[in-house]
Write a protein that holds these residues in place. Structure first.
Motif, PDB file in Angstrom:
ATOM      1  N   ILE A  43       0.859  -1.187   0.000  1.00 12.23           N
ATOM      2  CA  ILE A  43       0.000   0.000   0.000  1.00 12.23           C
ATOM      3  C   ILE A  43       0.892   1.233   0.000  1.00 12.23           C
ATOM      4  O   ILE A  43       1.726   1.409   0.894  1.00 12.23           O
ATOM      5  N   ARG A  44       0.716   2.065  -1.014  1.00 15.37           N
ATOM      6  CA  ARG A  44       1.510   3.302  -1.118  1.00 15.37           C
ATOM      7  C   ARG A  44       0.597   4.497  -0.865  1.00 15.37           C
ATOM      8  O   ARG A  44      -0.406   4.680  -1.543  1.00 15.37           O
ATOM      9  N   LEU A  45       0.954   5.292   0.135  1.00 13.98           N
ATOM     10  CA  LEU A  45       0.170   6.468   0.502  1.00 13.98           C
ATOM     11  C   LEU A  45       0.849   7.724  -0.024  1.00 13.98           C
ATOM     12  O   LEU A  45       2.011   7.983   0.278  1.00 13.98           O
ATOM     13  N   ILE A  46       0.108   8.516  -0.811  1.00 14.02           N
ATOM     14  CA  ILE A  46       0.600   9.798  -1.317  1.00 14.02           C
ATOM     15  C   ILE A  46      -0.157  10.908  -0.597  1.00 14.02           C
ATOM     16  O   ILE A  46      -1.395  10.989  -0.681  1.00 14.02           O
ATOM     17  N   VAL A  47       0.554  11.755   0.112  1.00 15.86           N
ATOM     18  CA  VAL A  47      -0.060  12.817   0.913  1.00 15.86           C
ATOM     19  C   VAL A  47       0.299  14.173   0.323  1.00 15.86           C
ATOM     20  O   VAL A  47       1.472  14.461   0.077  1.00 15.86           O
ATOM     21  N   GLU A  48      -0.713  15.003   0.100  1.00 13.20           N
ATOM     22  CA  GLU A  48      -0.512  16.348  -0.418  1.00 13.20           C
ATOM     23  C   GLU A  48      -0.975  17.373   0.621  1.00 13.20           C
ATOM     24  O   GLU A  48      -2.032  17.219   1.227  1.00 13.20           O
ATOM     25  N   ASP A  49      -0.182  18.419   0.793  1.00 16.84           N
ATOM     26  CA  ASP A  49      -0.455  19.470   1.775  1.00 16.84           C
ATOM     27  C   ASP A  49      -1.327  20.562   1.158  1.00 16.84           C
ATOM     28  O   ASP A  49      -0.925  21.227   0.211  1.00 16.84           O
ATOM     29  N   HIS A  50      -2.532  20.759   1.714  1.00 14.80           N
ATOM     30  CA  HIS A  50      -3.358  21.862   1.210  1.00 14.80           C
ATOM     31  C   HIS A  50      -3.369  23.067   2.149  1.00 14.80           C
ATOM     32  O   HIS A  50      -4.031  24.070   1.866  1.00 14.80           O
ATOM     33  N   GLN A  51      -2.652  22.964   3.267  1.00 12.01           N
ATOM     34  CA  GLN A  51      -2.515  24.079   4.213  1.00 12.01           C
ATOM     35  C   GLN A  51      -3.866  24.606   4.699  1.00 12.01           C
ATOM     36  O   GLN A  51      -4.002  25.755   5.083  1.00 12.01           O
ATOM     37  N   TYR A  52      -4.859  23.772   4.670  1.00 10.06           N
ATOM     38  CA  TYR A  52      -6.219  24.121   5.074  1.00 10.06           C
ATOM     39  C   TYR A  52      -6.776  25.276   4.237  1.00 10.06           C
ATOM     40  O   TYR A  52      -7.474  26.165   4.731  1.00 10.06           O
ATOM     41  N   GLN A  53      -6.491  25.226   2.942  1.00  5.43           N
ATOM     42  CA  GLN A  53      -6.979  26.225   1.995  1.00  5.43           C
ATOM     43  C   GLN A  53      -7.694  25.510   0.856  1.00  5.43           C
ATOM     44  O   GLN A  53      -7.149  24.568   0.266  1.00  5.43           O
ATOM     45  N   VAL A  54      -8.892  25.971   0.526  1.00  6.42           N
ATOM     46  CA  VAL A  54      -9.695  25.304  -0.495  1.00  6.42           C
ATOM     47  C   VAL A  54      -9.014  25.297  -1.861  1.00  6.42           C
ATOM     48  O   VAL A  54      -8.968  24.246  -2.519  1.00  6.42           O
ATOM     49  N   PRO A  55      -8.458  26.423  -2.356  1.00  9.81           N
ATOM     50  CA  PRO A  55      -7.798  26.370  -3.673  1.00  9.81           C
ATOM     51  C   PRO A  55      -6.660  25.354  -3.722  1.00  9.81           C
ATOM     52  O   PRO A  55      -6.481  24.651  -4.728  1.00  9.81           O
ATOM     53  N   ARG A  56      -5.882  25.277  -2.641  1.00 13.64           N
ATOM     54  CA  ARG A  56      -4.791  24.302  -2.601  1.00 13.64           C
ATOM     55  C   ARG A  56      -5.332  22.862  -2.539  1.00 13.64           C
ATOM     56  O   ARG A  56      -4.724  21.939  -3.077  1.00 13.64           O
ATOM     57  N   ALA A  57      -6.479  22.685  -1.873  1.00 16.53           N
ATOM     58  CA  ALA A  57      -7.089  21.358  -1.825  1.00 16.53           C
ATOM     59  C   ALA A  57      -7.525  20.922  -3.214  1.00 16.53           C
ATOM     60  O   ALA A  57      -7.347  19.758  -3.598  1.00 16.53           O
ATOM     61  N   VAL A  58      -8.071  21.847  -3.985  1.00 16.72           N
ATOM     62  CA  VAL A  58      -8.483  21.533  -5.356  1.00 16.72           C
ATOM     63  C   VAL A  58      -7.273  21.141  -6.191  1.00 16.72           C
ATOM     64  O   VAL A  58      -7.310  20.166  -6.957  1.00 16.72           O
ATOM     65  N   GLN A  59      -6.176  21.886  -6.051  1.00 16.47           N
ATOM     66  CA  GLN A  59      -4.942  21.548  -6.776  1.00 16.47           C
ATOM     67  C   GLN A  59      -4.421  20.184  -6.353  1.00 16.47           C
ATOM     68  O   GLN A  59      -4.026  19.366  -7.196  1.00 16.47           O
ATOM     69  N   ALA A  60      -4.403  19.955  -5.039  1.00 17.35           N
ATOM     70  CA  ALA A  60      -3.905  18.676  -4.528  1.00 17.35           C
ATOM     71  C   ALA A  60      -4.779  17.525  -5.000  1.00 17.35           C
ATOM     72  O   ALA A  60      -4.286  16.471  -5.421  1.00 17.35           O
ATOM     73  N   GLY A  61      -6.097  17.710  -4.930  1.00 17.45           N
ATOM     74  CA  GLY A  61      -7.007  16.673  -5.383  1.00 17.45           C
ATOM     75  C   GLY A  61      -6.838  16.372  -6.859  1.00 17.45           C
ATOM     76  O   GLY A  61      -6.842  15.202  -7.274  1.00 17.45           O
ATOM     77  N   ASN A  62      -6.664  17.422  -7.659  1.00 16.62           N
ATOM     78  CA  ASN A  62      -6.464  17.245  -9.097  1.00 16.62           C
ATOM     79  C   ASN A  62      -5.212  16.416  -9.381  1.00 16.62           C
ATOM     80  O   ASN A  62      -5.217  15.523 -10.240  1.00 16.62           O
ATOM     81  N   LYS A  63      -4.127  16.699  -8.661  1.00 20.01           N
ATOM     82  CA  LYS A  63      -2.889  15.935  -8.840  1.00 20.01           C
ATOM     83  C   LYS A  63      -3.096  14.465  -8.474  1.00 20.01           C
ATOM     84  O   LYS A  63      -2.703  13.558  -9.225  1.00 20.01           O
ATOM     85  N   LEU A  64      -3.705  14.231  -7.316  1.00 20.29           N
ATOM     86  CA  LEU A  64      -3.892  12.864  -6.854  1.00 20.29           C
ATOM     87  C   LEU A  64      -4.794  12.068  -7.800  1.00 20.29           C
ATOM     88  O   LEU A  64      -4.513  10.906  -8.107  1.00 20.29           O
ATOM     89  N   ILE A  65      -5.844  12.716  -8.279  1.00 15.82           N
ATOM     90  CA  ILE A  65      -6.815  12.024  -9.124  1.00 15.82           C
ATOM     91  C   ILE A  65      -6.286  11.799 -10.536  1.00 15.82           C
ATOM     92  O   ILE A  65      -6.383  10.692 -11.079  1.00 15.82           O
ATOM     93  N   ASN A  66      -5.718  12.844 -11.123  1.00 19.67           N
ATOM     94  CA  ASN A  66      -5.371  12.786 -12.550  1.00 19.67           C
ATOM     95  C   ASN A  66      -3.925  12.418 -12.836  1.00 19.67           C
ATOM     96  O   ASN A  66      -3.653  11.722 -13.819  1.00 19.67           O
ATOM     97  N   ARG A  67      -2.998  12.844 -12.013  1.00 15.81           N
ATOM     98  CA  ARG A  67      -1.597  12.505 -12.268  1.00 15.81           C
ATOM     99  C   ARG A  67      -1.189  11.214 -11.575  1.00 15.81           C
ATOM    100  O   ARG A  67      -0.596  10.326 -12.179  1.00 15.81           O
ATOM    101  N   ASP A  68      -1.530  11.120 -10.288  1.00 12.74           N
ATOM    102  CA  ASP A  68      -1.158   9.912  -9.535  1.00 12.74           C
ATOM    103  C   ASP A  68      -2.147   8.765  -9.759  1.00 12.74           C
ATOM    104  O   ASP A  68      -1.832   7.625  -9.455  1.00 12.74           O
ATOM    105  N   ARG A  69      -3.325   9.083 -10.265  1.00  8.43           N
ATOM    106  CA  ARG A  69      -4.359   8.094 -10.556  1.00  8.43           C
ATOM    107  C   ARG A  69      -4.605   7.165  -9.364  1.00  8.43           C
ATOM    108  O   ARG A  69      -4.533   5.937  -9.467  1.00  8.43           O
ATOM    109  N   ILE A  70      -4.901   7.792  -8.232  1.00  4.62           N
ATOM    110  CA  ILE A  70      -5.097   7.035  -6.996  1.00  4.62           C
ATOM    111  C   ILE A  70      -6.308   6.109  -7.102  1.00  4.62           C
ATOM    112  O   ILE A  70      -7.268   6.384  -7.830  1.00  4.62           O
ATOM    113  N   PHE A  71      -6.255   5.038  -6.340  1.00  5.87           N
ATOM    114  CA  PHE A  71      -7.364   4.083  -6.253  1.00  5.87           C
ATOM    115  C   PHE A  71      -8.437   4.582  -5.296  1.00  5.87           C
ATOM    116  O   PHE A  71      -9.633   4.367  -5.513  1.00  5.87           O
TER     117      PHE A  71
END
Length: 394
Positions: A78-106
């Motif tokens: 199991i590989r866990l990829i953690v992205e820091d959004h600093q409790y900011q919504v715009p950063r969360a959207v960026q982080a989510g986009n990376k995890l979903i589209n680039r890292d293609r998380i399960f």
């Protein structure tokens, strides 16, 4: 003979092609290969909620490392990829986009924050990525029902209603007030207070609001005291739980109960300097462990966490451990040929689950993605959360 040989060769080729197709199909499941499954998490590692984000992700890694050292689940690490959004919504959207589209998380697991999860949901759910056990107890994490959304513990709404009911019945409280953040989070607490007051034919006599960064609560407490409240339901997190309660006590207003919910279920609140939160009530979805009273199993977990990360675990680490354990349980039930549908079925087959800390029983089903609505009720006594009731319903 040549015809027979041709048929044999053709059959062998077709079998080989089918095998390759099966392998390709298995490898086409996003975030899954023969050797690993990839889990994503957007959280706060360096902002105002980092005490939750850091410890929850650390505890997840601790559990995954333990399982990986044993060979993983059906041979997959199991590989866990953690992205820091600093409790900011715009950063969360960026982080989510990376995890979903680039890292293609399960799977997305333990993502922190109500507005952050809500902002990422649209793209995440469209991509078919499940969301498990976000670190927020907002009802939107499981409502409306969606096949990809799973929450484990009870909600802020549940905590507030159960706390009001318990104190009204146990302590004879009759005049309810609420003090809540002027945010979507706070409005959920207001709605819970309104609904419980209506259900009990109880007066909601006054309300007051605050901004998340407010430091002076004199006006709000004066307003509520003037209304004759004997019970105050709080839509507070950490600082805005400590300050108004301390203000009330400093003003000599003691013939009143204050109750908050799991956003205030943080040892920072219980151990506030000078014991200013002594007596505060908090409803929550699980148990706050302490090393000197822990079971042998929890003590071993505590010591392993501290040995690896150099600090004691907090409630965020409790959440992280439980999330990782549920993921491992569901992966095991999904079987060797892992797909999203099989993983969802694995989650939905979980019933009678209890964490190592003594939390409430958790179970899911095809039409039930909220693990429990049970509430555990605590009071701060001698700088600790002491469970005084529960599991409660309302």
């Amino acid at each position: 003979m040549r015809n027979a040989a041709f048929k044999i060769a053709t059959a062998a080729a077709m079998a080989a092609a089918a095998g390759l197709a099966g392998t390709a199909a298995a490898q086409s499941v996003r975030g899954v290969s023969k050797s690993e499954v990839v889990i994503g998490m957007h959280t706060d590692l360096s902002g105002p909620a980092a005490s939750y984000g850091v410890t929850s992700s650390n505890a997840m890694r601790l559990k995954f490392d333990e399982i990986n050292a044993q060979g993983g689940v059906f041979g997959r690490k199991i590989r866990l990829i953690v992205e820091d959004h600093q409790y900011q919504v715009p950063r969360a959207v960026q982080a989510g986009n990376k995890l979903i589209n680039r890292d293609r998380i399960f799977l997305m697991a333990g993502a922190l924050g109500t507005p952050m999860n809500n902002a990422v949901f649209a793209d995440q759910l469209k991509a078919g990525v499940p969301n498990l056990a976000p670190l927020t107890a907002a009802r939107s994490m499981s409502e409306p029902f969606h096949k990809l959304k799973f929450q484990t513990f009870s909600s802020y709404y549940d905590h507030t209603r159960a706390g009001i009911k318990y104190l009204a019945e146990k302590n004879g409280r009759k005049k309810l007030c609420t003090l809540y953040q002027d945010t979507d989070f706070g409005k959920e607490i207001l709605e819970a207070a309104q609904d419980q007051a209506k259900a009990m034919n109880m007066a909601l006599v006054e309300t007051a609001t605050n901004k998340p960064a407010d430091t002076d609560f004199t006006a709000q407490i004066t307003k509520l005291r003037g209304a004759g409240c004997d019970l105050v339901a709080m839509g507070a997190i950490v600082r805005d739980a400590i300050l108004p309660y301390a203000t009330a006590r400093k003003m000599g207003w003691t013939d009143v109960d204050f109750t908050s919910q799991s956003a205030s279920f943080d040892q920072i609140v219980a151990s506030a300097p000078g014991g200013v939160t002594e007596g505060l009530y908090v409803g929550a979805g699980t148990v706050m462990p302490y090393r000197d009273t822990a079971s042998p199993q929890v003590a071993a977990w505590w010591d392993a966490y501290k040995a690896k990360y150099g600090s004691d675990p907090n409630i965020g680490a409790v959440y992280g451990h439980n999330i990782a354990d549920l993921i491992i349980t569901a992966l095991d039930r999904a079987g060797k040929d892992l797909t999203t549908e099989k993983f969802l079925s694995g989650l939905e087959s979980i019933s009678g689950y209890r964490d190592i800390f003594g939390g409430p029983v958790i179970g899911f089903g095809p039409d039930k993605h909220q693990g429990t609505t049970d509430v555990l009720f605590f009071q701060i006594q001698k700088a600790r959360f002491v469970q005084i009731a529960g599991p409660l319903k309302y």
